[in-house]
Design an enzyme around this catalytic site. Structure first.
Site, PDB file in Angstrom:
ATOM      1  N   THR A   1       1.115  -4.293   4.250  1.00 13.32           N
ATOM      2  CA  THR A   1       0.851  -4.655   5.645  1.00 13.32           C
ATOM      3  C   THR A   1       0.127  -5.987   5.809  1.00 13.32           C
ATOM      4  O   THR A   1       0.087  -6.525   6.910  1.00 13.32           O
ATOM      5  CB  THR A   1       0.017  -3.558   6.339  1.00 13.32           C
ATOM      6  OG1 THR A   1      -1.229  -3.405   5.647  1.00 13.32           O
ATOM      7  CG2 THR A   1       0.772  -2.248   6.358  1.00 13.32           C
ATOM      8  N   ASP A   2      -0.453  -6.534   4.732  1.00 11.49           N
ATOM      9  CA  ASP A   2      -1.227  -7.766   4.878  1.00 11.49           C
ATOM     10  C   ASP A   2      -0.394  -8.910   5.448  1.00 11.49           C
ATOM     11  O   ASP A   2      -0.897  -9.718   6.235  1.00 11.49           O
ATOM     12  CB  ASP A   2      -1.823  -8.191   3.532  1.00 11.49           C
ATOM     13  CG  ASP A   2      -3.040  -7.361   3.150  1.00 11.49           C
ATOM     14  OD1 ASP A   2      -3.517  -6.584   4.005  1.00 11.49           O
ATOM     15  OD2 ASP A   2      -3.513  -7.487   2.004  1.00 11.49           O
TER      16      ASP A   2
ATOM     17  N   SER B   1       1.596  -7.493  -0.773  1.00 13.85           N
ATOM     18  CA  SER B   1       2.340  -8.397   0.111  1.00 13.85           C
ATOM     19  C   SER B   1       1.770  -9.809   0.146  1.00 13.85           C
ATOM     20  O   SER B   1       2.466 -10.749   0.522  1.00 13.85           O
ATOM     21  CB  SER B   1       2.408  -7.825   1.527  1.00 13.85           C
ATOM     22  OG  SER B   1       1.130  -7.746   2.118  1.00 13.85           O
TER      23      SER B   1
ATOM     24  N   THR C   1       0.814  -1.218   0.000  1.00  6.66           N
ATOM     25  CA  THR C   1       0.000   0.000   0.000  1.00  6.66           C
ATOM     26  C   THR C   1       0.845   1.265   0.000  1.00  6.66           C
ATOM     27  O   THR C   1       0.473   2.278  -0.604  1.00  6.66           O
ATOM     28  CB  THR C   1      -0.945   0.000   1.211  1.00  6.66           C
ATOM     29  OG1 THR C   1      -1.820  -1.135   1.120  1.00  6.66           O
ATOM     30  CG2 THR C   1      -1.788   1.266   1.279  1.00  6.66           C
TER      31      THR C   1
END
EC number: 3.5.1.38
Length: 325
Positions: A90-91, A58, A14
Site C-alpha cells: 500500500t505504500d 512496494s 503487506t
C-alpha cells in the site's frame, strides 16, 4: 454455465508478508497462489489465472517493472480475461494505480488492492480486499472505468485516491471527490457514471523527473542544480494553493526555460489556484514564469504524468492533461 476468466497478479507488499521467526519483522513471502487458498469462494465466481510476478515491498517497485506488469495484464485481456486484479503493497499503491490508469487502453477493468495488516496478523484484511477486488473486476458495471483501487469495502478512482494514514485499516480515501463506489452485501454499487478517459501511448524512453517539496526557509541549492543533474522535468509540492518563496520563484523561472515544471499543493487535499494570489511566488507569478499548475492532481501523481508525457514525447500536451485533472 461457463465461468468468466479473471487474471490476478501478485507483486508482494503487506498482503503477502509474514515473519520468518517470532519477533522479526514481516517480509514478502506469500505467493499469489497461496493467497487464493484462503478464498475458495472465488472458484465459484470465475476461472482464475494467478501469477506471482514479484515479492517486493512496494517502495522497491519502479516504472520499468510496472511496464512489464502492464504488458502481462494486456496479454491477459487479449487471452479473454474479463478483468485483471493486481495485489501489491500500500505504500505506493496510489502511484502505481495512477501509472497504470494513464496507460490502460481497455474497457475491461484493472483493479489494484492490498492490505494494511500482514497475512500473519489476526484480522488480516488482505483476503477480504482481494475478494472485493475480484468482485469489482468481474462486475459488468465496472467496464469503461479504467483502473480502480479497492480497499476496505470502497472503490476509488486511480487519479483521486490517496493513502491518508500510515497504519489504520481505513488508510485510503479520495479527499476531493470521495469513493466512486461501494461493496454492499457483496454487490458492486457505483455512485456515479464512468468519467471520460484519455490514455497515453507507451513511453519510449525513461525520463528523470524530480519531486521537491517547498518548506519554510528552504534554500535553493537543489533547485539551482536540477537541470545540471540531468533531470528532464520537475514537480514541486508547493505551499497552500501552489505557492513557493520568492527565492524559489526566481530559480523556477530559469528552470522553466529548459525543462517543464509543475507546481502542486502539498496539503493533501484541494486544488492549486490559477488567478487568486499575485505575490512573488504565488500561483499567478509562477504561471507567468512558465510553471504549470497541477490542479487537484497531487505532487506524486503529477510526477507520474510528467514522466509518461516526456517518455512518449508529448510534454507539449501537459496543459491539456492537467486541465482534465
Amino acid at each position: 454455465m461457463d465461468l468468466p476468466k479473471l487474471a490476478i497478479a501478485a507483486l508482494g507488499g503487506t498482503v503477502s508478508m509474514q515473519a520468518s521467526h517470532a519477533g522479526e519483522g514481516v517480509i514478502p513471502t506469500v505467493s499469489g497462489e497461496t493467497l487464493l487458498q484462503s478464498l475458495p469462494e472465488l472458484s465459484t465466481l470465475a476461472r482464475i489465472n494467478v501469477e506471482t510476478l514479484g515479492l517486493l515491498p512496494s517502495a522497491s517497485l519502479d516504472f520499468e517493472f510496472l511496464l512489464s506488469v502492464l504488458h502481462w495484464a494486456n496479454e491477459q485481456i487479449s487471452q479473454g480475461a474479463v478483468g485483471v486484479v493486481i495485489t501489491q503493497g500500500t505504500d505506493t499503491l496510489e502511484e502505481t494505480a495512477t501509472f497504470f490508469d494513464y496507460l490502460w487502453n481497455h474497457n475491461e477493468p484493472l483493479v489494484v488492492t492490498g492490505a494494511m495488516r500482514s497475512a500473519a496478523q489476526a484480522g488480516a484484511d488482505g483476503p477480504a480486499n482481494l475478494l472485493d477486488a475480484c468482485r469489482v473486476a468481474l462486475a459488468e458495471n465496472s467496464r469503461h472505468r479504467g483502473v480502480q483501487v479497492v480497499m476496505n469495502g470502497q472503490i476509488h478512482a486511480a487519479n483521486a485516491v490517496r493513502k491518508i494514514d500510515s497504519l489504520a485499516l481505513q488508510a485510503f480515501a479520495s479527499p476531493v471527490s470521495g469513493p466512486v463506489g461501494l461493496l454492499i452485501e457483496n454487490t458492486v454499487r457505483y455512485l456515479r457514471p464512468p468519467a471520460q478517459r484519455r490514455v497515453l501511448p507507451m513511453p519510449q524512453r525513461c525520463a528523470k523527473v524530480a519531486l521537491l517539496e517547498a518548506s519554510l526557509s528552504a534554500d535553493t541549492l537543489l533547485l539551482e542544480n536540477i537541470v545540471d543533474l540531468g533531470y528532464d522535468g520537475l514537480v514541486i509540492a508547493g505551499f497552500g494553493a501552489g505557492h513557493v518563496s520568492g527565492q524559489w520563484a526566481a530559480v523556477i523561472e530559469s528552470i522553466t526555460q529548459k525543462i517543464p515544471v509543475i507546481v502542486a499543493t502539498r496539503t493533501g487535499s484541494g486544488s492549486t489556484a490559477q488567478c487568486s494570489y499575485g505575490f512573488i511566488g504565488g500561483e499567478m507569478d509562477l504561471i507567468r514564469k512558465g510553471a504549470a499548475m497541477a490542479g487537484c492532481l497531487c505532487p506524486r501523481k503529477a510526477r507520474i504524468l510528467l514522466w509518461l508525457l516526456i517518455g512518449c514525447q508529448r510534454q507539449g500536451d501537459l496543459a491539456r492533461y492537467l486541465k482534465d485533472e
